[in-house]
Design a protein around this motif. Structure first.
Motif, PDB file in Angstrom:
ATOM      1  N   GLN A 215     -78.143  91.148 -80.961  1.00  0.00           N
ATOM      2  CA  GLN A 215     -79.597  91.207 -80.863  1.00  0.00           C
ATOM      3  C   GLN A 215     -80.175  92.541 -81.317  1.00  0.00           C
ATOM      4  OE1 GLN A 215     -79.365  88.524 -76.837  1.00  0.00           O
ATOM      5  NE2 GLN A 215     -80.805  90.194 -76.845  1.00  0.00           N
ATOM      6  N   TYR A 216     -81.315  92.451 -81.995  1.00  0.00           N
ATOM      7  CA  TYR A 216     -82.150  93.624 -82.277  1.00  0.00           C
ATOM      8  C   TYR A 216     -83.371  93.509 -81.367  1.00  0.00           C
ATOM      9  CZ  TYR A 216     -79.486  94.057 -86.667  1.00  0.00           C
ATOM     10  OH  TYR A 216     -78.491  94.199 -87.597  1.00  0.00           O
ATOM     11  N   ASN A 217     -84.194  94.555 -81.332  1.00  0.00           N
ATOM     12  CA  ASN A 217     -85.417  94.484 -80.513  1.00  0.00           C
ATOM     13  C   ASN A 217     -86.320  93.355 -80.994  1.00  0.00           C
ATOM     14  OD1 ASN A 217     -84.648  96.602 -78.897  1.00  0.00           O
ATOM     15  ND2 ASN A 217     -85.612  98.146 -80.204  1.00  0.00           N
ATOM     16  N   THR A 218     -86.423  93.203 -82.313  1.00  0.00           N
ATOM     17  CA  THR A 218     -87.180  92.089 -82.880  1.00  0.00           C
ATOM     18  C   THR A 218     -86.269  91.355 -83.855  1.00  0.00           C
ATOM     19  OG1 THR A 218     -88.027  93.524 -84.645  1.00  0.00           O
ATOM     20  CG2 THR A 218     -89.426  93.235 -82.681  1.00  0.00           C
ATOM     21  N   LYS A 219     -86.507  90.055 -84.004  1.00  0.00           N
ATOM     22  CA  LYS A 219     -85.669  89.276 -84.911  1.00  0.00           C
ATOM     23  C   LYS A 219     -86.003  89.611 -86.363  1.00  0.00           C
ATOM     24  CE  LYS A 219     -84.362  85.131 -82.326  1.00  0.00           C
ATOM     25  NZ  LYS A 219     -84.381  83.661 -82.321  1.00  0.00           N
ATOM     26  N   PRO A 220     -85.019  90.066 -87.147  1.00  0.00           N
ATOM     27  CA  PRO A 220     -85.287  90.317 -88.561  1.00  0.00           C
ATOM     28  C   PRO A 220     -85.337  89.003 -89.331  1.00  0.00           C
ATOM     29  CG  PRO A 220     -82.978  90.718 -88.085  1.00  0.00           C
ATOM     30  CD  PRO A 220     -83.632  90.376 -86.777  1.00  0.00           C
ATOM     31  N   ASN A 221     -85.829  89.048 -90.556  1.00  0.00           N
ATOM     32  CA  ASN A 221     -85.804  87.865 -91.402  1.00  0.00           C
ATOM     33  C   ASN A 221     -84.361  87.584 -91.828  1.00  0.00           C
ATOM     34  OD1 ASN A 221     -85.953  86.477 -94.237  1.00  0.00           O
ATOM     35  ND2 ASN A 221     -87.976  86.175 -93.317  1.00  0.00           N
ATOM     36  N   CYS A 222     -83.984  86.316 -91.893  1.00  0.00           N
ATOM     37  CA  CYS A 222     -82.611  85.942 -92.238  1.00  0.00           C
ATOM     38  C   CYS A 222     -82.231  86.392 -93.654  1.00  0.00           C
ATOM     39  CB  CYS A 222     -82.412  84.432 -92.112  1.00  0.00           C
ATOM     40  SG  CYS A 222     -82.709  83.802 -90.451  1.00  0.00           S
ATOM     41  N   LEU A 223     -83.221  86.496 -94.545  1.00  0.00           N
ATOM     42  CA  LEU A 223     -82.942  86.966 -95.906  1.00  0.00           C
ATOM     43  C   LEU A 223     -82.532  88.440 -95.899  1.00  0.00           C
ATOM     44  CD1 LEU A 223     -85.952  85.236 -97.682  1.00  0.00           C
ATOM     45  CD2 LEU A 223     -83.543  84.597 -97.913  1.00  0.00           C
ATOM     46  N   TRP A 224     -83.095  89.203 -94.964  1.00  0.00           N
ATOM     47  CA  TRP A 224     -82.707  90.610 -94.812  1.00  0.00           C
ATOM     48  C   TRP A 224     -81.267  90.699 -94.336  1.00  0.00           C
ATOM     49  CZ3 TRP A 224     -81.151  93.504 -90.528  1.00  0.00           C
ATOM     50  CH2 TRP A 224     -81.074  94.888 -90.730  1.00  0.00           C
ATOM     51  N   LEU A 225     -80.903  89.820 -93.381  1.00  0.00           N
ATOM     52  CA  LEU A 225     -79.514  89.780 -92.907  1.00  0.00           C
ATOM     53  C   LEU A 225     -78.568  89.448 -94.054  1.00  0.00           C
ATOM     54  CD1 LEU A 225     -79.053  87.977 -89.454  1.00  0.00           C
ATOM     55  CD2 LEU A 225     -79.034  90.406 -89.976  1.00  0.00           C
ATOM     56  N   LEU A 226     -78.955  88.476 -94.877  1.00  0.00           N
ATOM     57  CA  LEU A 226     -78.129  88.077 -96.012  1.00  0.00           C
ATOM     58  C   LEU A 226     -77.951  89.238 -96.987  1.00  0.00           C
ATOM     59  CD1 LEU A 226     -76.629  85.834 -97.634  1.00  0.00           C
ATOM     60  CD2 LEU A 226     -78.810  85.401 -98.771  1.00  0.00           C
ATOM     61  N   ASP A 227     -79.044  89.940 -97.300  1.00  0.00           N
ATOM     62  CA  ASP A 227     -78.953  91.086 -98.217  1.00  0.00           C
ATOM     63  C   ASP A 227     -78.009  92.147 -97.670  1.00  0.00           C
ATOM     64  OD1 ASP A 227     -80.661  89.940-100.040  1.00  0.00           O
ATOM     65  OD2 ASP A 227     -82.448  90.995 -99.320  1.00  0.00           O
ATOM     66  N   SER A 228     -78.104  92.417 -96.369  1.00  0.00           N
ATOM     67  CA  SER A 228     -77.209  93.397 -95.732  1.00  0.00           C
ATOM     68  C   SER A 228     -75.762  92.948 -95.861  1.00  0.00           C
ATOM     69  CB  SER A 228     -77.547  93.562 -94.248  1.00  0.00           C
ATOM     70  OG  SER A 228     -78.878  93.974 -94.082  1.00  0.00           O
ATOM     71  N   CYS A 229     -75.542  91.642 -95.718  1.00  0.00           N
ATOM     72  CA  CYS A 229     -74.202  91.081 -95.777  1.00  0.00           C
ATOM     73  C   CYS A 229     -73.612  91.192 -97.177  1.00  0.00           C
ATOM     74  CB  CYS A 229     -74.227  89.615 -95.330  1.00  0.00           C
ATOM     75  SG  CYS A 229     -72.592  88.837 -95.260  1.00  0.00           S
ATOM     76  N   LEU A 230     -74.404  90.870 -98.190  1.00  0.00           N
ATOM     77  CA  LEU A 230     -73.901  90.859 -99.566  1.00  0.00           C
ATOM     78  C   LEU A 230     -73.614  92.262-100.093  1.00  0.00           C
ATOM     79  CD1 LEU A 230     -76.094  88.047-101.208  1.00  0.00           C
ATOM     80  CD2 LEU A 230     -73.766  87.881-100.276  1.00  0.00           C
ATOM     81  N   GLU A 231     -74.140  93.282 -99.402  1.00  0.00           N
ATOM     82  CA  GLU A 231     -73.864  94.673 -99.800  1.00  0.00           C
ATOM     83  C   GLU A 231     -72.566  95.189 -99.185  1.00  0.00           C
ATOM     84  OE1 GLU A 231     -77.278  96.876 -98.621  1.00  0.00           O
ATOM     85  OE2 GLU A 231     -78.597  95.930-100.109  1.00  0.00           O
ATOM     86  N   ASP A 232     -71.958  94.381 -98.316  1.00  0.00           N
ATOM     87  CA  ASP A 232     -70.767  94.799 -97.580  1.00  0.00           C
ATOM     88  C   ASP A 232     -69.598  93.884 -97.978  1.00  0.00           C
ATOM     89  OD1 ASP A 232     -69.899  96.165 -94.666  1.00  0.00           O
ATOM     90  OD2 ASP A 232     -68.967  94.215 -95.049  1.00  0.00           O
ATOM     91  N   HIS A 233     -68.525  94.461 -98.502  1.00  0.00           N
ATOM     92  CA  HIS A 233     -67.427  93.637 -99.009  1.00  0.00           C
ATOM     93  C   HIS A 233     -66.818  92.728 -97.948  1.00  0.00           C
ATOM     94  CE1 HIS A 233     -67.012  96.594-102.519  1.00  0.00           C
ATOM     95  NE2 HIS A 233     -67.273  95.418-103.045  1.00  0.00           N
TER      96      HIS A 233
END
Length: 317
Positions: A215-233
Motif C-alpha cells: 500500500q501507498y498513502n494514495t492509490k497510484p494509477n496502474c499505468l504508473w505501476l506498469l512503467d515502474s515495472c518495465l524499467e526494472d529487469h
C-alpha cells in the motif's frame, strides 16, 4: 539446447561476429530507456541485429529463478529480446526456464509438520482452525525459513506507527529473498493457506506486510505501476512469467490457457517484492489485486483495465 544467458553471453563475446551484433543490441536496449524514442531506421537496425543472431544460443537462452547473478542473466535476456517490449505490455515469453525443467528441492516440511503435531504446546492451540498459523509454526522449525521470514518482517515493519516511511525497496528485496530461497513447500503453504474465518484471513493478508510492501498513502494509477515495472529487469521478467503462466483463455474448460496451475502460483509469488506486488484485498476472500486505480487514465483506460484485470478477474488464479 537452451543454455543460461550468462554462459551464452560468454560464448558470444568470444566470437567476433556475434560480439559485434551483441554490442549493437546493447546500445539498442540502452537507447530504449532514453527520450526521444528510437527513429525508424534505428529500430530496423536493432531488429535486424536480433535476427542476425539466428540460432545462436544467446537468442534461445533462459534464466533460473533461484540462480546466482539472476539480475545479470535477465539483463542479457532483455538485451537480446528488447524488441518484444516495443510499446506493448504483453511481453509474450518468459525469460525463466520452465519450472518443470528446474530441480525440485527436497524439503523436510512434512517431517517438521509431523514433529509439530506431536508437540503438546498450549500456544499451538487453534492450529487446526488456522492453517496460516500452523504453516508459520512449521516455518519456525526450519532455520532457513524462520531466518529469511524474520529478515523481511523486521525490514518491512521498520517505521510502523511513527512518521518514518518504511524502506519499500529493502522490504521488496527481503520478500524476494524469502520467496526465492525458501523451498516452495513452506512459502506456498504460508501464502495460500485455506482459511475459514477472518482471523486466519487477516494473517494470510498480512503475510507480506502490506503496509510497507503493497500500500501507498494514495492509490497510484496502474499505468504508473506498469512503467515502474518495465524499467526494472526483475519486475519485467516476473511480469512476463506471470503473463505466460497465468494467461486466461475463454475456450479452455478451466478458463486458463496453461494446464500447469503450479506454474501460475509460482509466477504469482514471483510478483511479490516487485513494483507490481499483488495481495489479498480483504480478510474474507481469496480475491487478489494490485494496489492501483484506473481513474484518470484518459484514452489509455482500456489498457489500464487490462493490467488490473490480470489480477482482479484472472480465472487462472
Amino acid at each position: 539446447p537452451r543454455s543460461d544467458c550468462i554462459a551464452a553471453e560468454q560464448l558470444c563475446l568470444s566470437d567476433s561476429t556475434c560480439n559485434a551484433t551483441y554490442r549493437i543490441l546493447e546500445n539498442c536496449a540502452l537507447a530504449k530507456t532514453r527520450v526521444p524514442p528510437l527513429d525508424h531506421d534505428s529500430r530496423v537496425r536493432c531488429l535486424n541485429a536480433e535476427l542476425d543472431l539466428g540460432n545462436s544460443s544467446l537468442l534461445h537462452c533462459k534464466c533460473h529463478r533461484r540462480m546466482r547473478r539472476q539480475e545479470h542473466c535477465l539483463r542479457i535476456f532483455w538485451t537480446v529480446h528488447s524488441s518484444m517490449t516495443d510499446g506493448y505490455f504483453n511481453l509474450e515469453t518468459s525469460p525463466y526456464e520452465n519450472p518443470a525443467n528446474e530441480e525440485h528441492w527436497k524439503t523436510d516440511y512434512n517431517k517438521l509438520a509431523a514433529l509439530l503435531s506431536g508437540k503438546d504446546c498450549s500456544q499451538l492451540a487453534g492450529d487446526a482452525s488456522n492453517p496460516c498459523l500452523k504453516a508459520t509454526h512449521v516455518c519456525n522449525l526450519s532455520k532457513k525459513c524462520v531466518r529469511l521470514r524474520t529478515d523481511y518482517a523486521s525490514i518491512c515493519t521498520r517505521g510502523a506507527g511513527s512518521e518514518d516511511m518504511c524502506d519499500r525497496r529493502k522490504c521488496h528485496r527481503g520478500l524476494r529473498n524469502f520467496f526465492e530461497k525458501v523451498p516452495e513447500d513452506f512459502t506456498k503453504r504460508i501464502l495460500f493457506c485455506p482459511c475459514q474465518d477472518e482471523l486466519c484471513g487477516e494473517r494470510r493478508r498480512k503475510t507480506i506486510v502490506p503496509d510497507c510492501s503493497f500500500q501507498y498513502n494514495t492509490k497510484p494509477n496502474c499505468l504508473w505501476l506498469l512503467d515502474s515495472c518495465l524499467e526494472d529487469h526483475i519486475c519485467k521478467s516476473r511480469l512476463a512469467d506471470f503473463q505466460q503462466n497465468c494467461q486466461p483463455a475463454d475456450m479452455s474448460p478451466d478458463g486458463c490457457s496453461q494446464p500447469n496451475h503450479a506454474a501460475c502460483l509460482q509466477a504469482y509469488m514471483g510478483m511479490i517484492g516487485t513494483p507490481m506486488t499483488p495481495n489479498y484485498v480483504s480478510n474474507s476472500s481469496v480475491e487478489v489485486s494490485l494496489w492501483c486505480t484506473c481513474e484518470s487514465s484518459g484514452n489509455q483506460k482500456e489498457k489500464c483495465d487490462q493490467i488490473l484485470g490480470m489480477f482482479e478477474s484472472n480465472k487462472c488464479l
